[in-house]
Design an enzyme around this catalytic site. Structure first.
Site, PDB file in Angstrom:
ATOM      1  N   MET A   1       0.844  -1.196   0.000  1.00 39.24           N
ATOM      2  CA  MET A   1       0.000   0.000   0.000  1.00 39.24           C
ATOM      3  C   MET A   1       0.883   1.252   0.000  1.00 39.24           C
ATOM      4  O   MET A   1       0.418   2.352   0.321  1.00 39.24           O
ATOM      5  CB  MET A   1      -0.945  -0.009   1.196  1.00 39.24           C
TER       6      MET A   1
ATOM      7  N   LEU B   1       6.637   3.070   1.483  1.00 40.22           N
ATOM      8  CA  LEU B   1       7.584   1.959   1.586  1.00 40.22           C
ATOM      9  C   LEU B   1       8.659   2.213   2.638  1.00 40.22           C
ATOM     10  O   LEU B   1       9.058   3.347   2.874  1.00 40.22           O
ATOM     11  CB  LEU B   1       8.244   1.694   0.222  1.00 40.22           C
TER      12      LEU B   1
ATOM     13  N   HIS C   1       9.277  -3.485   3.374  1.00 42.72           N
ATOM     14  CA  HIS C   1       8.880  -3.713   1.977  1.00 42.72           C
ATOM     15  C   HIS C   1      10.114  -4.024   1.122  1.00 42.72           C
ATOM     16  O   HIS C   1      10.075  -4.888   0.248  1.00 42.72           O
ATOM     17  CB  HIS C   1       8.192  -2.471   1.405  1.00 42.72           C
TER      18      HIS C   1
ATOM     19  N   GLN D   1      -3.178 -12.172   7.583  1.00 41.46           N
ATOM     20  CA  GLN D   1      -3.325 -11.879   6.151  1.00 41.46           C
ATOM     21  C   GLN D   1      -2.603 -12.938   5.319  1.00 41.46           C
ATOM     22  O   GLN D   1      -3.155 -13.469   4.346  1.00 41.46           O
ATOM     23  CB  GLN D   1      -2.750 -10.484   5.870  1.00 41.46           C
TER      24      GLN D   1
ATOM     25  N   ARG E   1       2.531   2.794   9.305  1.00 42.33           N
ATOM     26  CA  ARG E   1       1.816   3.621  10.289  1.00 42.33           C
ATOM     27  C   ARG E   1       2.746   4.225  11.345  1.00 42.33           C
ATOM     28  O   ARG E   1       2.330   5.115  12.083  1.00 42.33           O
ATOM     29  CB  ARG E   1       0.735   2.785  10.978  1.00 42.33           C
TER      30      ARG E   1
END
Ligand code: AMP
Length: 262
Positions: free
Chosen positions: A23, A26, A30, A145, A179
């Site tokens: 999303m 980065l 990631h 997930q 976040r």
């Protein structure tokens, strides 16, 4: 310069064996997925799409950090061949059907965020259809997930191998997350209690450590069987502790393998 792809047509012209969905915003977590991808193939595609379908909370969606220019540089530095950054219209033309995620999707992250995993699976399936990868890489950071994506791939018999990548942490232990940029200095300190608690050997001790930090509001702390995401039983091969909570309104997740055996 790294290639930026926006349309379905431009994407279809090329073949990327490895796919890393993100999303954006980065960070080194990631980048580790991209580097792992590079060990499988030269041609790694990263997608950047903040998926509205997986956000129940519109404020969280609005506040989600967006930084495409910086992301392109970080993706390139990690060795990605291209970034696919589609619009909502490209991902969700009228005919896209929502994927239902099953019972595990209502637990833990799904209990806190209704419809979250249906949104995740729907976008991941759509991205898989568009990018047609041989390998797709996901972080263990989002363990539930990862579990649900593996389950979907198996159930739909998709010809894609799901590769799990370990959690990348700050030197002090905090799991990297997009976040984290929303944490101020005091929040950042409070957030450390999460990884600190995971150093204990059982849930009871973990709860004791967490109780020392008034700035952390626990949502769940649980030990699960990695194969079923259910409770640990006599048949359990691999156990994992999963945790989530809030620091100053920012939701943070973490988890840790607790080894094998019940
Ligand atoms: P996100 O952009 O948060 O949706 O994450 C995209 C992918 O990066 C997911 O597969 C995440 O599990 C993974 N990821 C996020 N943070 C980390 C981390 N600290 N270590 C490893 N993988 C991560």
């Amino acid at each position: 310069m790294i290639e930026l792809i926006n349309s379905e047509q431009d994407l279809a012209r090329q073949n990327f064996p490895v796919f890393v969905p993100t999303m954006g915003a980065l960070h080194a977590g990631h980048q580790s997925l991209i580097k792992l991808g590079k060990s499988l193939s030269e041609s790694v595609l990263v997608s950047i799409f903040v998926n509205p379908l997986q956000f129940e909370n519109q404020d969280d969606l609005a506040k989600y950090p967006r930084s495409l220019e910086a992301d392109l540089k970080l993706a390139e530095a990690a060795g990605a061949a291209a970034v696919f950054a589609p619009t909502v219209e490209v991902i969700y033309p009228a005919e896209i059907k929502k994927i239902s995620a099953g019972a595990v999707a209502d637990l833990y992250e799904g209990a806190a965020r209704t419809g979250h995993f249906a949104g995740v699976l729907t976008v991941v399936k759509r991205l898989f259809d568009l990018t047609k990868p041989k390998f797709a890489i996901f972080g263990e950071k989002d363990f539930q997930q990862l579990f649900l994506i593996k389950k979907m791939v198996k159930e739909l018999e998709l010809p894609i191998e799901i590769i799990a990548a370990p959690i990348i942490r700050e030197p002090d232990g905090l799991a990297l997350s997009s976040r984290n940029v929303r944490l101020n200095e005091a929040d950042r300190k409070a957030a450390l209690i999460i990884s600190k608690s995971l150093q204990e050997s059982n849930l009871q001790e973990m709860h004791k450590v967490l109780a020392q930090e008034p700035g952390f509001k626990l949502d769940y702390l649980a030990e699960i069987d990695e194969q079923t995401f259910g409770p640990v039983s006599a048949n359990t091969q691999n156990k994992r502790v999963i945790i989530a909570g809030w620091v100053n309104g920012v939701r943070l997740l973490d988890n840790k393998s607790m080894g094998s055996g019940a």
